[in-house]
Design an enzyme around this catalytic site. Structure first.
Site, mmCIF file in Angstrom:
data_model
loop_
_atom_site.group_PDB
_atom_site.id
_atom_site.type_symbol
_atom_site.label_atom_id
_atom_site.label_comp_id
_atom_site.label_asym_id
_atom_site.label_seq_id
_atom_site.Cartn_x
_atom_site.Cartn_y
_atom_site.Cartn_z
ATOM 1 C CE LYS A 91 -4.267 -1.332 2.150
ATOM 2 N NZ LYS A 91 -3.314 -3.460 1.632
ATOM 3 C CG ASP A 125 -2.722 -3.787 -1.989
ATOM 4 O OD1 ASP A 125 -2.524 -5.261 -3.173
ATOM 5 O OD2 ASP A 125 -3.054 -4.704 -0.673
ATOM 6 N NE ARG A 176 -4.995 -7.938 -6.259
ATOM 7 C CZ ARG A 176 -4.252 -7.066 -5.028
ATOM 8 N NH1 ARG A 176 -4.872 -6.048 -4.434
ATOM 9 N NH2 ARG A 176 -3.291 -8.254 -4.777
ATOM 10 N N GLY A 180 -13.630 -3.080 -3.978
ATOM 11 C CA GLY A 180 -13.363 -1.563 -3.815
ATOM 12 C C GLY A 180 -13.777 -2.130 -2.413
ATOM 13 C CG HIS A 220 -13.967 -13.246 -2.071
ATOM 14 N ND1 HIS A 220 -13.730 -12.109 -0.828
ATOM 15 C CD2 HIS A 220 -13.017 -14.625 -1.667
ATOM 16 C CE1 HIS A 220 -12.740 -12.326 -1.016
ATOM 17 N NE2 HIS A 220 -12.162 -13.174 -0.615
ATOM 18 N NE ARG A 282 -10.988 -8.518 3.847
ATOM 19 C CZ ARG A 282 -10.658 -7.437 3.208
ATOM 20 N NH1 ARG A 282 -9.397 -7.442 3.516
ATOM 21 N NH2 ARG A 282 -10.911 -6.944 2.505
HETATM 22 C C1 LIG Z 1 -6.633 -10.910 -3.324
HETATM 23 C C2 LIG Z 1 -8.088 -9.050 -3.283
HETATM 24 C C3 LIG Z 1 -6.796 -8.170 -3.667
HETATM 25 C C4 LIG Z 1 -7.724 -6.889 -2.752
HETATM 26 N N1 LIG Z 1 -6.920 -6.155 -2.480
HETATM 27 C C5 LIG Z 1 -7.744 -4.839 -2.734
HETATM 28 C C6 LIG Z 1 -7.643 -3.257 -2.843
HETATM 29 O O1 LIG Z 1 -6.226 -3.318 -3.307
HETATM 30 N N2 LIG Z 1 -8.348 -2.734 -2.633
HETATM 31 C C7 LIG Z 1 -9.479 -2.632 -2.444
HETATM 32 O O2 LIG Z 1 -10.073 -1.633 -2.243
HETATM 33 N N3 LIG Z 1 -9.904 -3.519 -2.030
HETATM 34 C C8 LIG Z 1 -9.717 -4.644 -2.062
HETATM 35 N N4 LIG Z 1 -9.924 -5.930 -2.239
HETATM 36 C C9 LIG Z 1 -11.521 -5.892 -1.141
HETATM 37 C C10 LIG Z 1 -12.658 -5.786 -2.103
HETATM 38 O O3 LIG Z 1 -12.130 -4.945 -2.633
HETATM 39 C C11 LIG Z 1 -13.856 -6.110 -1.990
HETATM 40 O O4 LIG Z 1 -13.875 -5.662 -0.466
HETATM 41 C C12 LIG Z 1 -13.582 -7.712 -0.565
HETATM 42 O O5 LIG Z 1 -13.205 -9.342 -2.164
HETATM 43 C C13 LIG Z 1 -15.041 -8.131 -0.899
HETATM 44 O O6 LIG Z 1 -15.622 -8.010 -1.994
HETATM 45 P P1 LIG Z 1 -16.643 -9.423 -3.385
HETATM 46 O O7 LIG Z 1 -15.935 -9.401 -4.374
HETATM 47 O O8 LIG Z 1 -15.886 -10.538 -1.979
HETATM 48 O O9 LIG Z 1 -17.591 -9.478 -2.642
HETATM 49 P P2 LIG Z 1 -18.932 -9.346 -1.191
HETATM 50 O O10 LIG Z 1 -19.659 -9.142 -2.361
HETATM 51 O O11 LIG Z 1 -18.105 -8.510 -0.394
HETATM 52 O O12 LIG Z 1 -18.694 -10.381 -0.969
HETATM 53 C C14 LIG Z 1 -19.201 -12.174 -1.775
HETATM 54 C C15 LIG Z 1 -19.855 -13.706 -0.689
HETATM 55 O O13 LIG Z 1 -17.731 -13.529 0.158
HETATM 56 C C16 LIG Z 1 -18.067 -14.199 1.139
HETATM 57 N N5 LIG Z 1 -17.436 -12.984 2.132
HETATM 58 C C17 LIG Z 1 -16.870 -11.741 1.724
HETATM 59 N N6 LIG Z 1 -16.277 -10.815 3.029
HETATM 60 C C18 LIG Z 1 -16.147 -12.127 3.432
HETATM 61 C C19 LIG Z 1 -15.314 -11.872 4.685
HETATM 62 N N7 LIG Z 1 -14.667 -10.577 5.055
HETATM 63 N N8 LIG Z 1 -15.853 -12.634 5.461
HETATM 64 C C20 LIG Z 1 -16.227 -13.834 5.054
HETATM 65 N N9 LIG Z 1 -17.470 -13.446 3.741
HETATM 66 C C21 LIG Z 1 -17.128 -13.086 3.544
HETATM 67 C C22 LIG Z 1 -19.342 -13.558 1.636
HETATM 68 O O14 LIG Z 1 -19.748 -14.917 1.419
HETATM 69 C C23 LIG Z 1 -19.693 -12.885 1.416
HETATM 70 O O15 LIG Z 1 -21.343 -12.871 0.463
HETATM 71 C C24 LIG Z 1 -9.408 -6.849 -3.020
HETATM 72 C C25 LIG Z 1 -10.020 -9.027 -1.926
HETATM 73 C C26 LIG Z 1 -9.245 -9.513 -3.351
HETATM 74 C C27 LIG Z 1 -9.712 -10.221 -3.172
#
Ligand SMILES: Cc1cc2nc3c(=O)[nH]c(=O)nc-3n(C[C@H](O)[C@H](O)[C@H](O)COP(=O)(O)OP(=O)(O)OC[C@H]3O[C@@H](n4cnc5c(N)ncnc54)[C@H](O)[C@@H]3O)c2cc1C
Length: 301
Positions: A91, A125, A176, A180, A220, A282
């Site tokens: 970061k 990031d 990536r 967000g 996810h 998280r």
């Molecule tokens: C490898 C990686 C790098 C990332 N880098 C950045 C970055 O540089 N900048 C940035 O702003 N964001 C970053 N993120 C975070 C991202 O922006 C999201 O906030 C986060 O990934 C959740 O979004 P989602 O697409 O999984 O969808 P969501 O709708 O948030 O989650 C989908 C499903 O995943 C599961 N889930 C998600 N989070 C959790 C949790 N904490 N605990 C348990 N289950 C959960 C749940 O089942 C949920 O319904 C990164 C994420 C990943 C995977």
């Protein structure tokens, strides 16, 4: 998010740190580099790649940025000596962005140069909107200096992202793509879940059609994972042009499933003593948050 879960989120600052640490255990490797190495070794053994994040945000003194850069160098050295399949994610605010921009660039350049010597890669990031333009600026600068072993992150919720992607594609770049995580105003970012999903899908398509060298599909969210899998088939995207990326402790069943299907999956592995801010972000995203907090505090849930 359910009303009760929202109420739990509002009271998170009151939850004792020891309890937060317990709840967040699944999301962080631990406090030391040894913890990170152990977790990455296990992930590699399970068929996953990793990217290591040294936790250390909100700095007030450039000396902290220098210490963070040194810690990252140690991580790169250990990855090499232990022959692990891992890179690093940084970061820029932890490298001094916003505090000493020239110093930040110098530290980032030093790390990317060392990574290049070690045949490794540095992912920058993306943070909250005051840093978007500056972060892309540092990335462009390093790219123009000939460092192809670094990459940037695009956030699907940002209204500006299609324009940023179009611009960056001209550089011949990889990305990536994530949704967000930071709280932004509606003028800057889409707030509606479906709007964010739609922009995620169209950005992924824009990246592949625009010739992105490699895309880290970081989500996810099952509908987005399923959409991406179909897009990979429809566009006949070869394995070397993409990977799925997930956070440690999240969606482990999906992670295993994607590995079993033969996709590359990279897991984001944070470690360090500054675990609190990352853990809170998280926990807030966990859809079963109330249950986790109850379990952490009272052994229930
Ligand atoms: C490898 C990686 C790098 C990332 N880098 C950045 C970055 O540089 N900048 C940035 O702003 N964001 C970053 N993120 C975070 C991202 O922006 C999201 O906030 C986060 O990934 C959740 O979004 P989602 O697409 O999984 O969808 P969501 O709708 O948030 O989650 C989908 C499903 O995943 C599961 N889930 C998600 N989070 C959790 C949790 N904490 N605990 C348990 N289950 C959960 C749940 O089942 C949920 O319904 C990164 C994420 C990943 C995977």
């Amino acid at each position: 998010m359910k009303l009760f879960d929202r109420a739990v989120v509002a009271t998170l600052p009151l939850v004792p740190r020891a309890i937060v640490r317990k709840i967040a255990d699944r999301y962080i490797a631990g406090e030391t580099i040894e913890d990170a190495m152990r977790v990455v070794r296990a992930l590699n053994g399970a068929g996953c790649e990793a990217t290591i994040d040294v936790l250390g945000e909100f700095i007030t003194d450039f000396k902290q940025a220098e210490a963070t850069a040194t810690a990252y160098r140690q991580v790169l050295e250990r990855i090499t000596t232990e022959k692990l399949r891992a890179n690093v994610s940084i970061k820029l605010t932890a490298f001094g962005l916003g505090l000493n921009d020239d110093g930040c660039l110098a530290l980032a350049r030093g790390l990317v140069a060392r990574a290049k010597e070690l045949n490794n890669f540095v992912r920058i990031d993306m943070e909250n909107s005051p840093y978007t333009t500056k972060t892309l600026g540092v990335y462009r600068r390093l790219k123009n200096e000939g460092f192809i072993n670094c990459g940037v992150v695009i956030q699907a919720y940002m209204r500006r992202s299609p324009a940023d992607v179009a611009d960056l594609l001209k550089l011949g770049t990889g990305f990536r793509l994530c949704k967000g995580i930071y709280v932004e105003t509606p003028e800057i970012a889409y707030k509606d879940r479906e709007e964010v999903r739609n922009q995620y899908k169209s950005l992924l398509q824009q990246m592949f059609e625009g010739g992105a060298t490699k895309v880290g599909i970081a989500t996810h969210d099952p509908p987005l994972i399923e959409h991406a899998r179909q897009l990979l088939i429809d566009h006949k995207i070869p394995k070397e042009r993409y990977e799925f990326q997930m956070l440690l402790g999240v969606a482990e069943e999906w992670r295993k499933r994607l590995v079993a299907e033969g996709h590359t999956v990279r897991v984001y592995v944070p470690f360090g003593r500054e675990w609190y801010g990352y853990s809170i972000r998280r926990i807030k995203e966990n859809p079963s948050i109330a249950g986790y907090v109850a379990k952490g505090m009272f052994g229930l849930g």
